[in-house]
Write a protein that holds these residues in place. Structure first.
Motif, mmCIF file in Angstrom:
data_model
loop_
_atom_site.group_PDB
_atom_site.id
_atom_site.type_symbol
_atom_site.label_atom_id
_atom_site.label_comp_id
_atom_site.label_asym_id
_atom_site.label_seq_id
_atom_site.Cartn_x
_atom_site.Cartn_y
_atom_site.Cartn_z
ATOM 1 N N GLU A 38 0.835 -1.203 0.000
ATOM 2 C CA GLU A 38 0.000 0.000 0.000
ATOM 3 C C GLU A 38 0.873 1.257 0.000
ATOM 4 O OE1 GLU A 38 -4.119 -0.832 1.616
ATOM 5 O OE2 GLU A 38 -2.843 -1.282 3.354
ATOM 6 N N GLU A 39 0.241 2.432 -0.158
ATOM 7 C CA GLU A 39 0.972 3.694 -0.259
ATOM 8 C C GLU A 39 1.783 3.989 0.995
ATOM 9 O OE1 GLU A 39 -1.510 6.935 -1.327
ATOM 10 O OE2 GLU A 39 -2.098 6.088 -3.268
ATOM 11 N N ARG B 168 -4.556 -5.676 7.232
ATOM 12 C CA ARG B 168 -3.772 -4.516 6.828
ATOM 13 C C ARG B 168 -3.457 -3.641 8.030
ATOM 14 N NH1 ARG B 168 -7.247 0.087 5.617
ATOM 15 N NH2 ARG B 168 -5.542 0.898 4.341
ATOM 16 N N LEU B 169 -2.576 -2.660 7.822
ATOM 17 C CA LEU B 169 -2.177 -1.726 8.869
ATOM 18 C C LEU B 169 -2.508 -0.304 8.427
ATOM 19 C CD1 LEU B 169 1.300 -3.297 9.683
ATOM 20 C CD2 LEU B 169 -0.712 -3.337 11.175
ATOM 21 N N ALA B 170 -2.998 0.516 9.360
ATOM 22 C CA ALA B 170 -3.346 1.901 9.062
ATOM 23 C C ALA B 170 -2.573 2.823 9.988
ATOM 24 C CB ALA B 170 -4.855 2.126 9.231
ATOM 25 N N VAL B 171 -1.904 3.806 9.402
ATOM 26 C CA VAL B 171 -1.129 4.787 10.167
ATOM 27 C C VAL B 171 -2.016 5.981 10.470
ATOM 28 C CG1 VAL B 171 0.896 6.288 10.172
ATOM 29 C CG2 VAL B 171 0.991 4.057 9.030
ATOM 30 N N ASP B 172 -2.110 6.339 11.740
ATOM 31 C CA ASP B 172 -2.944 7.455 12.173
ATOM 32 C C ASP B 172 -2.048 8.550 12.738
ATOM 33 O OD1 ASP B 172 -4.763 9.204 13.248
ATOM 34 O OD2 ASP B 172 -5.765 7.753 14.538
ATOM 35 N N LEU C 258 -4.095 -2.163 13.576
ATOM 36 C CA LEU C 258 -4.195 -3.437 12.873
ATOM 37 C C LEU C 258 -5.661 -3.659 12.527
ATOM 38 C CD1 LEU C 258 -3.186 -6.221 11.908
ATOM 39 C CD2 LEU C 258 -3.364 -7.003 14.291
ATOM 40 N N MET C 259 -5.954 -3.836 11.239
ATOM 41 C CA MET C 259 -7.331 -3.954 10.766
ATOM 42 C C MET C 259 -7.533 -5.341 10.173
ATOM 43 S SD MET C 259 -7.435 -0.173 8.979
ATOM 44 C CE MET C 259 -9.211 -0.072 8.818
ATOM 45 N N VAL C 260 -8.465 -6.080 10.754
ATOM 46 C CA VAL C 260 -8.752 -7.449 10.320
ATOM 47 C C VAL C 260 -10.206 -7.504 9.866
ATOM 48 C CG1 VAL C 260 -8.948 -9.852 11.050
ATOM 49 C CG2 VAL C 260 -7.031 -8.450 11.858
ATOM 50 N N THR C 261 -10.415 -7.915 8.625
ATOM 51 C CA THR C 261 -11.761 -7.964 8.048
ATOM 52 C C THR C 261 -12.082 -9.376 7.585
ATOM 53 O OG1 THR C 261 -11.498 -5.690 7.241
ATOM 54 C CG2 THR C 261 -13.308 -6.984 6.319
ATOM 55 N N ARG D 52 -5.574 -1.642 18.356
ATOM 56 C CA ARG D 52 -4.439 -0.722 18.555
ATOM 57 C C ARG D 52 -3.165 -1.534 18.706
ATOM 58 N NH1 ARG D 52 -1.708 1.504 22.860
ATOM 59 N NH2 ARG D 52 -1.095 3.698 22.674
ATOM 60 N N LEU D 53 -2.290 -1.435 17.709
ATOM 61 C CA LEU D 53 -1.081 -2.248 17.709
ATOM 62 C C LEU D 53 0.047 -1.590 18.501
ATOM 63 C CD1 LEU D 53 -0.051 -4.933 16.561
ATOM 64 C CD2 LEU D 53 0.881 -3.642 14.629
ATOM 65 N N CYS D 54 0.385 -0.332 18.174
ATOM 66 C CA CYS D 54 1.487 0.337 18.875
ATOM 67 C C CYS D 54 1.494 1.826 18.538
ATOM 68 C CB CYS D 54 2.829 -0.300 18.499
ATOM 69 S SG CYS D 54 3.196 -0.256 16.726
ATOM 70 N N GLU D 55 2.310 2.575 19.287
ATOM 71 C CA GLU D 55 2.551 3.987 19.011
ATOM 72 C C GLU D 55 3.928 4.161 18.380
ATOM 73 O OE1 GLU D 55 2.256 6.220 22.608
ATOM 74 O OE2 GLU D 55 0.081 6.460 22.449
ATOM 75 N N SER D 56 4.111 5.299 17.722
ATOM 76 C CA SER D 56 5.407 5.614 17.129
ATOM 77 C C SER D 56 6.467 5.806 18.218
ATOM 78 C CB SER D 56 5.301 6.892 16.300
ATOM 79 O OG SER D 56 6.574 7.340 15.879
ATOM 80 N N ASP D 57 7.705 5.478 17.857
ATOM 81 C CA ASP D 57 8.837 5.828 18.710
ATOM 82 C C ASP D 57 8.861 7.343 18.905
ATOM 83 O OD1 ASP D 57 11.916 6.841 18.537
ATOM 84 O OD2 ASP D 57 11.748 5.032 19.777
#
Length: 226
Positions: free
Chosen positions: A50-51, A69-73, A85-88, A176-181
């Protein structure tokens, strides 16, 4: 400012630019491997990039179509970026509308249709106060909420369950998988998620939860499915 000072400043800026480009390339290469620990568990597995640089994995899990898939917020103000983490599970669900169950809604969840759904529903008795529910079909939503109440309680119990989206085409869970460093983000303004290497042991319970939600709705009254 002297010519020597200007030259030193220019060299420093150029050095930072080079460092930024190299770091960005390393990050993209690392992201592309995020689901390596999930490879081989799904039938007819397909992987696309993905992009964001993160892969999307689709396939069949015991006969059910699944997408991971994974989504960055990065939208939430004064907070570190979050990786979701998105599971469909993609299967027919006999409901007439969309029901979205969201914890700690901030109105900035760009990965979700939550804010576009027109009707906010009152919280059923006994549900956690941090949950918000929206739908485009309030008449049909009540029976859906009755059916999935226990699943919702289990999903949000660890404070990582963010969203349960129920549609006629399937069920999606957002975790919710994790936060940025923090240091990396403050220095570069680019998120780096050290916890984004996802083992199947993290994904598998979410797939099973989503399938269980869909299964709980398969015997909805006929007037709901028409």
């Amino acid at each position: 400012m002297s010519a020597t000072t200007l030259a030193l400043v220019a060299a420093g800026v150029a050095g930072l630019g080079t460092l930024y480009v190299k770091d960005n390339r390393r990050e993209k290469s690392r992201r592309a491997l995020s689901f390596e620990g999930c490879r081989g568990y799904l039938e007819n597995e397909r992987v696309t990039l993905e992009e964001t640089g993160y892969p999307k994995v689709t396939g069949r899990y015991h006969g059910t179509e699944v997408e991971i898939r994974l989504a960055v917020d990065t939208i939430q103000l004064r907070k570190l970026p979050v990786l979701w983490l998105m599971v469909t599970v993609q299967r027919s669900v006999p409901v007439t509308g969309v029901v979205d169950i969201m914890t700690r809604a901030t109105n900035s969840e760009i990965f979700s249709p939550h804010n576009d759904l027109p009707v906010a529903l009152p919280l059923p008795q006994g549900w956690p106060n941090e949950i918000n529910i929206r739908t485009d079909d309030p008449q049909a939503a009540g029976p859906v909420l009755d059916k999935v109440a226990d699943h919702v309680q289990a999903f949000v119990a660890d404070n990582r369950g963010k969203e349960m989206l129920i549609t006629p085409r399937g069920v999606r869970l957002v975790h919710r998988l994790c936060e940025s460093d923090r240091g990396h983000y403050l220095m570069t303004r680019l998120p780096r998620f050290d916890g984004d290497q996802v083992p199947f042991e993290t994904v598998d319970p979410l797939i099973q939860q989503a399938i269980a939600v869909a299964e709980s709705l398969k015997d909805m009254p006929n007037d709901q499915a028409d």
